[in-house]
Design a protein around this motif. Structure first.
Motif, PDB file in Angstrom:
ATOM      1  N   LEU A  64       0.834  -1.199   0.000  1.00  0.00           N
ATOM      2  CA  LEU A  64       0.000   0.000   0.000  1.00  0.00           C
ATOM      3  C   LEU A  64       0.870   1.251   0.000  1.00  0.00           C
ATOM      4  O   LEU A  64       1.984   1.240   0.533  1.00  0.00           O
ATOM      5  N   PRO A  65       0.365   2.334  -0.586  1.00  0.00           N
ATOM      6  CA  PRO A  65       1.086   3.606  -0.435  1.00  0.00           C
ATOM      7  C   PRO A  65       1.245   3.934   1.046  1.00  0.00           C
ATOM      8  O   PRO A  65       0.346   3.691   1.847  1.00  0.00           O
ATOM      9  N   GLY A  66       2.398   4.426   1.404  1.00  0.00           N
ATOM     10  CA  GLY A  66       2.630   4.719   2.812  1.00  0.00           C
ATOM     11  C   GLY A  66       3.845   5.580   3.001  1.00  0.00           C
ATOM     12  O   GLY A  66       4.516   5.977   2.041  1.00  0.00           O
ATOM     13  N   PRO A  67       4.166   5.863   4.246  1.00  0.00           N
ATOM     14  CA  PRO A  67       5.282   6.754   4.550  1.00  0.00           C
ATOM     15  C   PRO A  67       6.623   6.151   4.157  1.00  0.00           C
ATOM     16  O   PRO A  67       6.770   4.931   4.034  1.00  0.00           O
ATOM     17  N   GLN A  68       7.613   7.026   3.983  1.00  0.00           N
ATOM     18  CA  GLN A  68       8.994   6.572   3.974  1.00  0.00           C
ATOM     19  C   GLN A  68       9.234   5.945   5.351  1.00  0.00           C
ATOM     20  O   GLN A  68       8.929   6.558   6.366  1.00  0.00           O
ATOM     21  N   TYR A  69       9.800   4.740   5.363  1.00  0.00           N
ATOM     22  CA  TYR A  69       9.896   4.028   6.630  1.00  0.00           C
ATOM     23  C   TYR A  69      11.348   3.850   7.056  1.00  0.00           C
ATOM     24  O   TYR A  69      12.158   3.254   6.340  1.00  0.00           O
ATOM     25  N   ILE A  70      11.657   4.331   8.265  1.00  0.00           N
ATOM     26  CA  ILE A  70      12.996   4.232   8.837  1.00  0.00           C
ATOM     27  C   ILE A  70      12.898   3.536  10.186  1.00  0.00           C
ATOM     28  O   ILE A  70      12.039   3.866  11.003  1.00  0.00           O
ATOM     29  N   ILE A  71      13.797   2.575  10.412  1.00  0.00           N
ATOM     30  CA  ILE A  71      13.874   1.928  11.716  1.00  0.00           C
ATOM     31  C   ILE A  71      15.306   1.988  12.220  1.00  0.00           C
ATOM     32  O   ILE A  71      16.258   1.838  11.446  1.00  0.00           O
ATOM     33  N   SER A  72      15.446   2.238  13.522  1.00  0.00           N
ATOM     34  CA  SER A  72      16.746   2.264  14.183  1.00  0.00           C
ATOM     35  C   SER A  72      16.795   1.120  15.190  1.00  0.00           C
ATOM     36  O   SER A  72      16.317   1.236  16.308  1.00  0.00           O
ATOM     37  N   ASP A  73      17.367  -0.016  14.758  1.00  0.00           N
ATOM     38  CA  ASP A  73      17.469  -1.187  15.624  1.00  0.00           C
ATOM     39  C   ASP A  73      18.691  -2.017  15.236  1.00  0.00           C
ATOM     40  O   ASP A  73      18.638  -3.242  15.163  1.00  0.00           O
ATOM     41  N   ASP A  74      19.812  -1.339  14.937  1.00  0.00           N
ATOM     42  CA  ASP A  74      21.040  -2.033  14.575  1.00  0.00           C
ATOM     43  C   ASP A  74      22.187  -1.025  14.567  1.00  0.00           C
ATOM     44  O   ASP A  74      22.261  -0.221  13.638  1.00  0.00           O
ATOM     45  N   PRO A  75      23.037  -1.028  15.581  1.00  0.00           N
ATOM     46  CA  PRO A  75      23.012  -1.934  16.722  1.00  0.00           C
ATOM     47  C   PRO A  75      21.853  -1.632  17.671  1.00  0.00           C
ATOM     48  O   PRO A  75      21.563  -0.469  17.942  1.00  0.00           O
ATOM     49  N   GLU A  76      21.233  -2.685  18.136  1.00  0.00           N
ATOM     50  CA  GLU A  76      20.160  -2.527  19.121  1.00  0.00           C
ATOM     51  C   GLU A  76      20.731  -1.964  20.421  1.00  0.00           C
ATOM     52  O   GLU A  76      20.174  -1.037  21.003  1.00  0.00           O
ATOM     53  N   TYR A  77      21.868  -2.523  20.848  1.00  0.00           N
ATOM     54  CA  TYR A  77      22.546  -2.078  22.068  1.00  0.00           C
ATOM     55  C   TYR A  77      23.661  -1.109  21.675  1.00  0.00           C
ATOM     56  O   TYR A  77      24.620  -1.504  21.003  1.00  0.00           O
ATOM     57  N   ILE A  78      23.509   0.146  22.068  1.00  0.00           N
ATOM     58  CA  ILE A  78      24.527   1.151  21.774  1.00  0.00           C
ATOM     59  C   ILE A  78      25.561   1.088  22.896  1.00  0.00           C
ATOM     60  O   ILE A  78      25.312   1.550  24.012  1.00  0.00           O
ATOM     61  N   ARG A  79      26.726   0.534  22.608  1.00  0.00           N
ATOM     62  CA  ARG A  79      27.727   0.275  23.644  1.00  0.00           C
ATOM     63  C   ARG A  79      28.803   1.344  23.717  1.00  0.00           C
ATOM     64  O   ARG A  79      29.723   1.237  24.512  1.00  0.00           O
ATOM     65  N   PRO A 226      26.695  -0.915  10.933  1.00  0.00           N
ATOM     66  CA  PRO A 226      25.501  -1.754  11.103  1.00  0.00           C
ATOM     67  C   PRO A 226      25.860  -3.211  11.306  1.00  0.00           C
ATOM     68  O   PRO A 226      27.020  -3.597  11.276  1.00  0.00           O
ATOM     69  N   LYS A 227      24.809  -4.007  11.504  1.00  0.00           N
ATOM     70  CA  LYS A 227      24.874  -5.449  11.678  1.00  0.00           C
ATOM     71  C   LYS A 227      25.758  -5.870  12.840  1.00  0.00           C
ATOM     72  O   LYS A 227      26.820  -6.453  12.699  1.00  0.00           O
ATOM     73  N   SER A 228      25.281  -5.531  14.002  1.00  0.00           N
ATOM     74  CA  SER A 228      25.893  -6.017  15.235  1.00  0.00           C
ATOM     75  C   SER A 228      25.335  -7.407  15.543  1.00  0.00           C
ATOM     76  O   SER A 228      24.667  -8.013  14.716  1.00  0.00           O
ATOM     77  N   ARG A 229      25.567  -7.881  16.756  1.00  0.00           N
ATOM     78  CA  ARG A 229      25.107  -9.224  17.103  1.00  0.00           C
ATOM     79  C   ARG A 229      23.606  -9.292  17.364  1.00  0.00           C
ATOM     80  O   ARG A 229      23.041 -10.378  17.420  1.00  0.00           O
ATOM     81  N   SER A 230      22.978  -8.157  17.556  1.00  0.00           N
ATOM     82  CA  SER A 230      21.543  -8.176  17.804  1.00  0.00           C
ATOM     83  C   SER A 230      20.895  -7.000  17.088  1.00  0.00           C
ATOM     84  O   SER A 230      21.547  -6.041  16.706  1.00  0.00           O
ATOM     85  N   GLY A 231      19.585  -7.104  16.927  1.00  0.00           N
ATOM     86  CA  GLY A 231      18.847  -6.036  16.264  1.00  0.00           C
ATOM     87  C   GLY A 231      18.234  -6.516  14.971  1.00  0.00           C
ATOM     88  O   GLY A 231      18.782  -7.365  14.262  1.00  0.00           O
ATOM     89  N   ALA A 232      17.064  -5.964  14.647  1.00  0.00           N
ATOM     90  CA  ALA A 232      16.345  -6.381  13.443  1.00  0.00           C
ATOM     91  C   ALA A 232      16.921  -5.756  12.183  1.00  0.00           C
ATOM     92  O   ALA A 232      16.862  -6.347  11.108  1.00  0.00           O
ATOM     93  N   GLY A 233      17.473  -4.567  12.300  1.00  0.00           N
ATOM     94  CA  GLY A 233      18.010  -3.885  11.127  1.00  0.00           C
ATOM     95  C   GLY A 233      17.871  -2.384  11.269  1.00  0.00           C
ATOM     96  O   GLY A 233      17.303  -1.874  12.239  1.00  0.00           O
ATOM     97  N   ARG A 234      18.439  -1.679  10.304  1.00  0.00           N
ATOM     98  CA  ARG A 234      18.290  -0.233  10.280  1.00  0.00           C
ATOM     99  C   ARG A 234      18.375   0.235   8.840  1.00  0.00           C
ATOM    100  O   ARG A 234      18.943  -0.428   7.978  1.00  0.00           O
ATOM    101  N   GLY A 235      17.786   1.408   8.594  1.00  0.00           N
ATOM    102  CA  GLY A 235      17.847   1.979   7.258  1.00  0.00           C
ATOM    103  C   GLY A 235      16.509   2.534   6.836  1.00  0.00           C
ATOM    104  O   GLY A 235      15.571   2.690   7.627  1.00  0.00           O
ATOM    105  N   LEU A 236      16.432   2.845   5.540  1.00  0.00           N
ATOM    106  CA  LEU A 236      15.213   3.349   4.910  1.00  0.00           C
ATOM    107  C   LEU A 236      14.638   2.219   4.079  1.00  0.00           C
ATOM    108  O   LEU A 236      15.281   1.731   3.145  1.00  0.00           O
ATOM    109  N   PHE A 237      13.406   1.789   4.410  1.00  0.00           N
ATOM    110  CA  PHE A 237      12.838   0.587   3.803  1.00  0.00           C
ATOM    111  C   PHE A 237      11.695   0.917   2.852  1.00  0.00           C
ATOM    112  O   PHE A 237      10.996   1.919   3.009  1.00  0.00           O
ATOM    113  N   GLY A 238      11.516   0.012   1.877  1.00  0.00           N
ATOM    114  CA  GLY A 238      10.603   0.274   0.772  1.00  0.00           C
ATOM    115  C   GLY A 238       9.160  -0.047   1.041  1.00  0.00           C
ATOM    116  O   GLY A 238       8.300   0.219   0.192  1.00  0.00           O
ATOM    117  N   VAL A 239       8.845  -0.647   2.184  1.00  0.00           N
ATOM    118  CA  VAL A 239       7.460  -1.003   2.509  1.00  0.00           C
ATOM    119  C   VAL A 239       7.154  -0.546   3.928  1.00  0.00           C
ATOM    120  O   VAL A 239       7.916  -0.806   4.852  1.00  0.00           O
TER     121      VAL A 239
END
Length: 395
Positions: A64-79, A226-239
């Motif tokens: 469906l049409p929708g917002p530009q989608y950004i998620i911040s979950d990599d690294p999940e743990y900011i050390r 990016p891509k630490s040992r945990s976290g779903a991902g990060r970036g600008l996604f197409g859906v």
């Protein structure tokens, strides 16, 4: 307690002993009674029923049409005491931002920080920003509660009339509350926002000490890889939004069926772009993606349809021991609306526990009906969380 890691669908399926066949038209009387008398959102025990091998509902999936989608979950743990965990460019229009980051600083000592999402106006004229949906939780180590409440607040949110302005080259905290929150070690910062902007911008998520201005930290901090040992991902996604439509009409005469969403196979992970590296990114779990679902059903044997969900991956590892979610579901025995799952305790653990989402009575004349619900993969829980449709005798 850490955020729960997603486990691939090919991991060993939990073994349960069936006391009767899923295609049977009659439930054991005690199970039927539980389903038709339980409160909405409550946990019911369904021994011998819950299994990942139940017949699956085939469905079509449309972007469906929708917002530009950004998620911040990599690294999940900011050390790192001061660092940028995400930095992505956005264009004028609607943006969805999901912040899921933890203060993971423990060397040389555990410290208190702040984690703040900001937007920088990279245009040449003032930027105007207006919040469409706002969901912000106090940082906490109770990840299940934050994930469940975050979705509930998001679903309940309405557009705000307040318009904030960002001058060219300046920054603004997307969620002003984050600038005030103190984040202890292992606390989760969780925010879920839809907003609209009229200038190009750059979104960053920054961790620093509570006394340092975010603008100062942003100017000198480095973007973590990016891509630490945990976290779903990060970036600008197409859906950001899906519409799901069942291929066939569910008929209660055919017995129990299940709908599998966000398993990475039947429903693959959405792809995107990670700005700091320029590489393609995968969002493992599709967290923050909204599934607007429409299922046709009918009752040719006079039975109703109970919808339940359960923690199917509880046996995979120590991080899958609980599940909590929130959905919006159409009316049935209970009125249409937002329901926290479970509603009578924090989490559901494992089979035979299930959560009753809704009970749909049969039409008087047996005609076809439509079930609507909005689902988003629950933060802090292992996936998938199967949605099971069980024919029930409501007489």
């Amino acid at each position: 307690m850490k955020k729960l890691l997603i486990r691939p669908a090919q991991l060993a399926v939990l073994a349960f002993t069936f006391t009767w066949q899923a295609s049977a038209q009659t439930l054991p009387a005690d199970i039927n009674q539980k389903l038709i008398t339980a409160a909405q959102g409550s946990i019911v025990e369904l021994p011998g029923l819950l299994n990942e091998q139940l017949p699956k509902i085939n469905y079509q999936k449309m972007v469906l049409p929708g917002p530009q989608y950004i998620i911040s979950d990599d690294p999940e743990y900011i050390r790192v005491p001061e660092a940028i965990s995400l930095q992505e460019k956005v264009t004028p229009g609607t943006v969805r931002l999901y912040v899921y980051n933890v203060n993971g600083v423990k060397e040389p000592a555990k410290i208190t920080t702040k984690i703040v999402a900001v937007i920088k106006n990279t245009g040449t004229t003032p930027m105007h920003i207006r919040m469409l949906k706002y969901s912000s939780q106090q940082p906490s180590g109770n990840y299940f509660q934050i994930g469940k409440q975050g979705l509930a607040d998001y679903f309940a949110a309405t557009p705000q009339s307040n318009i904030r302005t960002v001058e060219p080259g300046k920054i603004l905290a997307i969620d002003p509350a984050q600038e005030k929150f103190l984040v202890k070690y292992d606390d989760l910062v969780h925010g879920f926002y839809d907003f609209v902007i009229d200038q190009p911008g750059e979104i960053s998520v920054v961790q620093t000490d509570p006394k340092t201005p975010i603008a100062t930290a942003l100017a000198r901090a480095k973007v973590l890889p990016p891509k630490s040992r945990s976290g779903a991902g990060r970036g600008l996604f197409g859906v950001s939004n899906y519409r799901l439509l069942s291929n066939d009409t569910i008929d209660t005469k055919n017995g129990i069926t299940q709908m599998i969403i966000a398993d990475g196979q039947l429903d693959p992970w959405v792809l995107g772009y990670e700005g700091s590296t320029g590489n393609m990114a995968s969002l493992a779990g599709n967290y923050g993606v909204m599934y607007h679902t429409e299922l046709k059903w009918k009752s040719t044997n006079g039975k109703g349809l109970a919808l339940v969900t359960w923690n199917a991956r509880s046996g995979n590892n120590q991080w899958c021991s609980g599940m909590a979610n929130t959905m919006v579901v159409s009316g049935g025995k209970f009125k249409e609306g937002i329901i926290q799952l479970p509603s009578d305790r924090l989490i559901t653990k494992k089979a035979p526990e299930a959560i009753l989402v809704q009970v749909f009575p049969p039409a008087a004349n047996g005609e076809e009906q439509t079930i609507h619900f909005t689902y988003s993969p629950p933060g802090a829980s292992c996936l998938p969380t199967p949605l099971i449709f069980i024919p029930v005798d409501m007489k």
